[in-house]
Every structure is written in structure tokens, then in C-alpha cells.
Motif scaffolding. Structure first.
Motif, PDB file in Angstrom:
ATOM      1  N   ALA A  46       0.836  -1.205   0.000  1.00 28.61           N
ATOM      2  CA  ALA A  46       0.000   0.000   0.000  1.00 28.61           C
ATOM      3  C   ALA A  46       0.867   1.251   0.000  1.00 28.61           C
ATOM      4  CB  ALA A  46      -0.927  -0.006   1.215  1.00 28.61           C
ATOM      5  N   PHE A  47       1.941   1.222   0.795  1.00 32.16           N
ATOM      6  CA  PHE A  47       2.849   2.376   0.843  1.00 32.16           C
ATOM      7  C   PHE A  47       3.504   2.597  -0.521  1.00 32.16           C
ATOM      8  CE2 PHE A  47       6.968   4.390   1.557  1.00 32.16           C
ATOM      9  CZ  PHE A  47       6.606   5.489   2.319  1.00 32.16           C
ATOM     10  N   GLU A  48       3.968   1.518  -1.142  1.00 26.03           N
ATOM     11  CA  GLU A  48       4.632   1.629  -2.441  1.00 26.03           C
ATOM     12  C   GLU A  48       3.678   2.142  -3.509  1.00 26.03           C
ATOM     13  OE1 GLU A  48       7.911   1.173  -3.070  1.00 26.03           O
ATOM     14  OE2 GLU A  48       8.081   0.978  -0.895  1.00 26.03           O
ATOM     15  N   SER A  49       2.380   1.842  -3.380  1.00 27.20           N
ATOM     16  CA  SER A  49       1.397   2.252  -4.390  1.00 27.20           C
ATOM     17  C   SER A  49       0.989   3.715  -4.252  1.00 27.20           C
ATOM     18  CB  SER A  49       0.147   1.369  -4.289  1.00 27.20           C
ATOM     19  OG  SER A  49       0.464   0.008  -4.491  1.00 27.20           O
ATOM     20  N   LEU A  50       1.246   4.309  -3.095  1.00 30.39           N
ATOM     21  CA  LEU A  50       0.853   5.702  -2.868  1.00 30.39           C
ATOM     22  C   LEU A  50       1.601   6.644  -3.808  1.00 30.39           C
ATOM     23  CD1 LEU A  50       0.653   6.050   1.012  1.00 30.39           C
ATOM     24  CD2 LEU A  50      -1.161   6.630  -0.585  1.00 30.39           C
ATOM     25  N   GLN A  51       0.885   7.625  -4.342  1.00 32.55           N
ATOM     26  CA  GLN A  51       1.508   8.646  -5.179  1.00 32.55           C
ATOM     27  C   GLN A  51       1.848   9.860  -4.315  1.00 32.55           C
ATOM     28  OE1 GLN A  51       2.210   8.062  -8.495  1.00 32.55           O
ATOM     29  NE2 GLN A  51       1.442   6.013  -8.006  1.00 32.55           N
ATOM     30  N   GLY A  52       3.131  10.162  -4.197  1.00 27.31           N
ATOM     31  CA  GLY A  52       3.543  11.306  -3.396  1.00 27.31           C
ATOM     32  C   GLY A  52       5.044  11.406  -3.305  1.00 27.31           C
ATOM     33  N   ASN A  53       5.531  12.538  -2.835  1.00 25.27           N
ATOM     34  CA  ASN A  53       6.973  12.747  -2.684  1.00 25.27           C
ATOM     35  C   ASN A  53       7.480  11.962  -1.479  1.00 25.27           C
ATOM     36  OD1 ASN A  53       7.019  14.569  -4.840  1.00 25.27           O
ATOM     37  ND2 ASN A  53       6.443  16.273  -3.504  1.00 25.27           N
ATOM     38  N   GLN A  54       8.437  11.056  -1.706  1.00 25.69           N
ATOM     39  CA  GLN A  54       8.959  10.233  -0.617  1.00 25.69           C
ATOM     40  C   GLN A  54      10.130  10.927   0.052  1.00 25.69           C
ATOM     41  OE1 GLN A  54       9.159   6.084  -1.329  1.00 25.69           O
ATOM     42  NE2 GLN A  54      10.576   5.652   0.332  1.00 25.69           N
ATOM     43  N   GLU A  55      10.174  10.840   1.381  1.00 21.67           N
ATOM     44  CA  GLU A  55      11.257  11.418   2.177  1.00 21.67           C
ATOM     45  C   GLU A  55      11.434  10.551   3.409  1.00 21.67           C
ATOM     46  OE1 GLU A  55       8.634  14.706   4.561  1.00 21.67           O
ATOM     47  OE2 GLU A  55       9.075  15.143   2.456  1.00 21.67           O
ATOM     48  N   LYS A  56      12.233  11.023   4.363  1.00 21.26           N
ATOM     49  CA  LYS A  56      12.417  10.295   5.623  1.00 21.26           C
ATOM     50  C   LYS A  56      12.173  11.245   6.788  1.00 21.26           C
ATOM     51  CE  LYS A  56      15.580   6.662   4.078  1.00 21.26           C
ATOM     52  NZ  LYS A  56      16.881   5.985   4.312  1.00 21.26           N
ATOM     53  N   ASP A  57      11.577  10.705   7.865  1.00 23.62           N
ATOM     54  CA  ASP A  57      11.399  11.544   9.041  1.00 23.62           C
ATOM     55  C   ASP A  57      12.693  11.572   9.839  1.00 23.62           C
ATOM     56  OD1 ASP A  57      11.545   9.141  10.383  1.00 23.62           O
ATOM     57  OD2 ASP A  57       9.658   9.358  11.459  1.00 23.62           O
ATOM     58  N   PHE A 112      13.628  10.017  12.324  1.00 24.57           N
ATOM     59  CA  PHE A 112      14.088   8.710  12.776  1.00 24.57           C
ATOM     60  C   PHE A 112      14.518   7.820  11.606  1.00 24.57           C
ATOM     61  CE2 PHE A 112      11.747  10.237  16.362  1.00 24.57           C
ATOM     62  CZ  PHE A 112      12.322   9.642  17.469  1.00 24.57           C
ATOM     63  N   GLY A 113      14.503   8.372  10.390  1.00 25.35           N
ATOM     64  CA  GLY A 113      14.907   7.596   9.226  1.00 25.35           C
ATOM     65  C   GLY A 113      13.814   6.720   8.659  1.00 25.35           C
ATOM     66  N   ARG A 114      12.559   6.913   9.096  1.00 23.26           N
ATOM     67  CA  ARG A 114      11.456   6.096   8.610  1.00 23.26           C
ATOM     68  C   ARG A 114      10.897   6.700   7.319  1.00 23.26           C
ATOM     69  NH1 ARG A 114       8.713   6.147  14.517  1.00 23.26           N
ATOM     70  NH2 ARG A 114       9.153   8.333  14.107  1.00 23.26           N
ATOM     71  N   PRO A 115      10.643   5.872   6.299  1.00 20.46           N
ATOM     72  CA  PRO A 115      10.124   6.392   5.032  1.00 20.46           C
ATOM     73  C   PRO A 115       8.717   6.957   5.199  1.00 20.46           C
ATOM     74  CG  PRO A 115      10.898   4.114   4.816  1.00 20.46           C
ATOM     75  CD  PRO A 115      10.823   4.412   6.273  1.00 20.46           C
ATOM     76  N   GLN A 116       8.468   8.080   4.557  1.00 19.18           N
ATOM     77  CA  GLN A 116       7.119   8.623   4.535  1.00 19.18           C
ATOM     78  C   GLN A 116       6.889   9.351   3.217  1.00 19.18           C
ATOM     79  OE1 GLN A 116       6.450  11.342   7.781  1.00 19.18           O
ATOM     80  NE2 GLN A 116       7.770  12.917   6.970  1.00 19.18           N
ATOM     81  N   LYS A 117       5.625   9.473   2.838  1.00 16.08           N
ATOM     82  CA  LYS A 117       5.267  10.151   1.603  1.00 16.08           C
ATOM     83  C   LYS A 117       4.328  11.309   1.897  1.00 16.08           C
ATOM     84  CE  LYS A 117       5.846   6.301  -1.659  1.00 16.08           C
ATOM     85  NZ  LYS A 117       5.186   5.457  -2.680  1.00 16.08           N
ATOM     86  N   HIS A 118       4.580  12.420   1.195  1.00 15.13           N
ATOM     87  CA  HIS A 118       3.702  13.587   1.300  1.00 15.13           C
ATOM     88  C   HIS A 118       2.691  13.486   0.164  1.00 15.13           C
ATOM     89  CE1 HIS A 118       3.251  18.262   1.351  1.00 15.13           C
ATOM     90  NE2 HIS A 118       2.265  17.646   1.982  1.00 15.13           N
ATOM     91  N   VAL A 119       1.440  13.187   0.524  1.00 14.84           N
ATOM     92  CA  VAL A 119       0.393  12.918  -0.469  1.00 14.84           C
ATOM     93  C   VAL A 119      -0.550  14.112  -0.547  1.00 14.84           C
ATOM     94  CG1 VAL A 119      -1.444  11.331  -1.156  1.00 14.84           C
ATOM     95  CG2 VAL A 119       0.541  10.464   0.100  1.00 14.84           C
TER      96      VAL A 119
END
Length: 529
Positions: free
Chosen positions: A371-382, A384-391
Motif C-alpha cells: 500500500a505504501f509503495e502504491s501511494l503517489q507522493g513525494n517520498q522522504e524520511k522523518d 528517525f529515518g522512517r520512510p514517509q510520503k507527502h500525499v
């Protein structure tokens, strides 16, 4: 109140009027735009931006309010702005007292303006204005606080217990608090508080606020770990603070990644605060925060205490979740279901100001990863180094909005492979309890040497499994067993979903039972009378 408004700075008046607009408050002449229509015949409400209006107009509008609740909000905001002068005073670097230096470090931390903004001030908030301001910088008196919070039915958090200790680690205030709202979740696993503990408790939030106000009026420094969470729940605005999550940092220099209280205790004080999964103890936590400040002072405020990077250990159950955060209050849960792909259960968290967050709970880590990989958005890291996307997306009204969607742990080199391995591990654990499942899993080992190796390693510890695995693997039919394994995985997914649904139902039942108990208690009291 009118006198205070007359002498208030224009910037303060603009902010108050903007708050009035946001809350849709109305005075004797209606809301802000209605007031402008009657007050200014020439421009009316065409020039409605408070920042572009004269000081006299702002004052005239605010004086149309006479309700006690409205005036109390105005007074709270005016007193908070008076604390801004103290904020500048406490940031003054000319003071060499270690305690005051740590206050400076807290106020100058990049996260302070965001964490301690408290934009949601209302009539229940208490703003502490300090006495003897010329003596404040020389005061070294400190107290440490920790609170535990329950979740209320309206989605907010409320203080249910707290403890305050002084510099000598003596407990000077320890109370259970009865929230003034219906409780949805006591969070007993964290707070250690259950409904029976509050029977007969009469202490209210207002009582606690008054006690803390008297304790801090002389400029006593308030210490705590992530103290802004406690102050928000206490509805208390105070400036002279030391936040232990700000004054220590990791050796990689990442100032935004804040260590946990437990991690600081292990690294700085040499002991573990609590075992994983154990309830919090507000006495222990308050003492730990004070010990950390005293250790920092003893070793030198400017001498860094290196903290090694903590290995991120996230349970597999957490890996099946995605965190949705920085969600505007205008975004509904129905819209969140449309934005995030996949089949999941949404668990909302209490709002903070005009933002809230939620957990998307999937059947397993693999589905959360997909589900995370399918999300459309700019990927970055918080931090703590955890992947997140700005949707980003559009609401029904055509307004642009955005959210952040984050994984629960940093990605490793073989993140998706680990998620699959987790599912296989679950199957192997269940195999020992179910002979039918055990047979199906064991058959797959002949096709996949890697899985066979894992089963063989476990077999060395359990001779019974070794016999079963050897006997059944000799009867392997590859095509048939692949289908059986797929069917087995599907059954396990369905079981996991059913368990999660039952958990939600139990939580709801607990809430209903708590409400019924209160009703029964109330009826019994009336019958006795």
C-alpha cells in the motif's frame, strides 16, 4: 477586561479577532463581518482582514462581547501574550546559571515553536504569569512532572494521574484525577489505571491547575520529558521549562530525533526505566526526568553526553500499520479510505489543535508495504529515518489538502523480503498447534530449500517436528502443495482480520460497560437519597 483591551498591542488584537473569526464567535452586533457592515458604512465587510483594519476598529469590535466565557478566552490570550516578554528574557544568554542555561536550550530548540504553540487555548486553559520577574533568572528551584492520559469519547485526551517531585526527588504532589468527559479508553496497559481506581475520586483538572499555579508562580523551573504533551493535557501555559527530550541528542548530530525517556535512563543514568510492555509509573518517570537534568548539570551543560543510536525494534504487528499524520480536521475518515489503497481498518487518534493522525491497520506487513509503495507522493524520511510520503489531493469542495503517510520502521536492504519471512514464521508457529497445517507447511520444504533450512533448524530443538517434517516431505507433490500453501495463507489472513475485528468489538463493549456502570452507580445514589 475593557481596560486590558484598550492598552493591548495591535498585533495581539489582530490575533484575537482572527481567533474570533475561526471560532465563529458573535458579539452584540454579530460576527466580525456583520460588525463591519454596521460600523463602517463606506467599506463594510469588503475589507475584512483584521490586519488591515485600524486599532480603533479592532477594539470597538472586541468590546461588543460581554459573555463571561468569551471574555475569559480574551483574558487568557492577553495573559499569554504578556508571557512573550518572559520568553525573550529566558532566552537571554547572559545568565551563567546551569539551570537557566538548560531553560535556554529548551526554548531555542527547533521543535519548541511547534510543540509549545498551544493554539487551541480556550476558557479552561490557565496561563501562569510570574511574579518578581527581576529575580527569575537567579532562581534554581526545580520540580519535575509526569502525567498519564486517558482517551475520551470526543477524541481528546484527559489527565487521569500525575506526580510532581522536587529537586531532592521527594514527591510533593501525587493525584488521581477524574476527567470531566466520558472516557472511551482507560489505556490501562499504559496508564495502569482502571475504572475502579477512579471510584470516589473527586480531584478535578481545575484543582490540579490551581495547585500547579501556586507551585510555579515564583518562577520555579518545570521539568519533564516531552513536557508539551503534559502541558497540553493539563491545559497549562508556562514558559520557564526544561524538556529532557530536547537537551540530549544522539551522536550522529540529528537534533530533531528525540530520545525516549527509557533510552536516556539506560545511556545517562545506567538503568532501565521499565520493561517492554510494562505500564508507565508517573512517579518513576518524574524522578527520571529530574535525575537526567541533575546529571546534565553535574557533567556540565556544554559537555555533550553521547547517546548511541538505538536499534529500531518494531513488533511485526506494528509493521502491518501505516501512520497517517498532519491531517487537517477538514479531512474525513471516508476520504482517507479513498486516498490510501488496500484493505485496512482505520484507527483515529486524538486531535492536536486543528490536526489529527490515524493508523491504517492492514492484515499483514506485506500488504502495508504494498500500500505504501502504491501511494503517489513525494517520498522522504522523518527524523528517525522512517520512510514517509507527502500525499496531496482534492477534497469534495475542490479545496487542496495533503497528509503524510509513514511506515512504522526504517527500511532495511531487504524490507519486503523480511515482511514475507514474517508471514512464513507465523505459519510455522501455528503449524505446531494444528497437525493439518503442520503437514501442509512441511510439504513445502521439499520445494524451497531456504524454507526447508529454517524448519530443519527448528527441528533440532524439537525432535517431534523433525519426525513429522521428514515423513510428510517424502510425499511431496509440488503443484498441489503450492495451491495448499496459498490457501493456508489466505485462511491465516482471514483469521487475523477476524481477530482484529473482535478486538475492536471488545473495546467498544468495554466502553459500553463503563458507561452502564456509571449509570447504575448514579441510579443507586438517587435510590439511597
Amino acid at each position: 477586561m475593557e481596560e486590558k483591551i484598550d492598552v493591548a498591542d495591535r498585533t495581539v488584537l489582530v490575533d484575537i479577532v482572527k481567533l474570533v473569526q475561526k471560532r465563529r464567535m458573535q458579539g452584540a452586533l454579530g460576527d466580525w463581518k456583520n460588525f463591519l457592515m454596521s460600523h463602517d458604512k463606506k467599506f463594510g465587510s469588503n475589507l475584512s482582514d483584521p490586519a488591515k483594519r485600524s486599532r480603533e476598529t479592532l477594539v470597538a469590535f472586541l468590546k461588543t462581547f460581554s459573555k463571561e466565557g468569551d471574555l475569559k478566552i480574551f483574558d487568557t490570550i492577553l495573559r499569554r501574550y504578556s508571557n512573550k516578554d518572559l520568553f525573550g528574557l529566558f532566552k537571554d544568554k547572559s545568565c551563567d546559571i546551569p539551570e537557566q542555561r538548560l531553560v535556554q536550550n529548551t526554548l531555542q530548540h527547533p521543535s519548541y515553536p511547534l510543540d509549545y504553540a498551544f493554539e487551541e487555548l480556550d476558557e479552561d486553559w490557565v496561563v501562569i504569569n510570574l511574579r518578581k520577574k527581576n529575580m527569575l533568572l537567579k532562581s534554581t528551584k526545580m520540580v519535575a512532572i509526569d502525567c498519564e492520559m486517558v482517551l475520551c469519547e470526543d477524541g481528546t485526551e484527559a489527565v487521569v494521574s500525575l506526580c510532581v517531585v522536587d529537586r531532592n526527588l521527594k514527591v510533593i504532589l501525587k493525584k488521581l484525577v477524574r476527567p470531566n468527559k466520558a472516557i472511551a479508553d482507560y489505556r490501562s496497559g499504559i496508564t495502569g489505571v482502571c475504572p475502579q481506581d477512579l471510584e470516589g475520586v473527586t480531584c478535578s483538572l481545575a484543582n490540579i491547575q490551581n495547585s500547579l499555579r501556586m507551585m510555579l508562580l515564583d518562577g520555579t523551573i518545570l521539568v519533564g520529558h516531552s513536557l508539551h504533551n503534559d502541558l497540553r493535557a493539563l491545559k497549562l501555559d508556562y514558559v520557564r521549562v526544561i524538556d529532557t527530550s530536547y537537551i540530549f541528542q544522539y551522536s550522529d548530530g540529528n537534533i530533531l530525533r528525540r530520545p525516549s525517556l527509557n533510552a536516556l535512563c539506560k545511556a545517562v543514568l545506567g538503568y532501565e526505566l521499565r520493561q517492554t510492555g510494562a505500564p508507565h509509573n508517573c512517579v518513576d518517570d518524574a524522578m527520571a526526568a529530574m535525575k537526567l537534568v541533575l546529571a546534565k548539570i553535574e557533567r556540565g551543560v556544554d559537555n555533550a553526553i553521547p547517546l548511541a543510536q538505538e536499534p529500531v525494534q518494531v513488533p511485526q504487528s506494528e509493521m502491518a500499520k501505516l501512520l497517517l499524520h498532519k491531517i487537517s480536521s477538514g479531512v474525513t475518515s471516508e476520504e482517507l479510505y479513498k486516498i490510501v489503497p488496500g484493505d485496512f481498518i482505520l484507527e483515529l487518534r486524538p486531535p492536536k489543535g486543528n490536526k489529527y493522525s490515524a493508523l491504517a491497520i492492514f492484515k499483514n506487513p506485506q500488504e502495508a508495504h504494498e500500500a505504501f509503495e502504491s501511494l503517489q507522493g513525494n517520498q522522504e524520511k522523518d527524523s528517525f529515518g522512517r520512510p514517509q510520503k507527502h500525499v496531496t489531493f482534492k477534497l469534495k469542495a475542490g479545496v487542496n489538502a495533503s497528509i503524510f503517510v509513514r511506515k512504522m520502521a526504517p527500511d532495511g536492504p531487504n524490507d519486503s523480503k523480511r515482511a514475507l519471512e514474517a508471514d512464513e514464521t507465523t505459519v510455522l508457529k501455528k503449524a505446531k498447534m494444528d497437525p493439518e497445517i503442520e503437514g501442509r507447511v512441511s510439504k513445502k520444504t521439499k520445494m524451497d530449500p531456504e524454507i526447508k533450512g529454517r524448519v530443519s533448524k527448528k527441528a533440532k530443538m524439537d525432535p517431534e517436528i523433525e519426525v513429522n517434517a521428514t515423513a510428510i516431505s517424502n510425499k511431496c507433490d509440488c503443484d498441489t502443495h503450492l495451491n495448499e500453501i496459498e490457501a493456508l495463507n489466505q485462511r491465516l489472513k482471514e483469521n487475523d482480520l477476524e481477530i482484529e475485528s473482535l478486538k475492536q468489538q471488545l473495546k467498544q463493549k468495554d466502553c459500553e460497560i463503563s458507561i452502564l456502570n456509571k449509570m447504575v452507580s448514579s441510579l443507586n445514589k438517587k435510590l439511597r437519597k
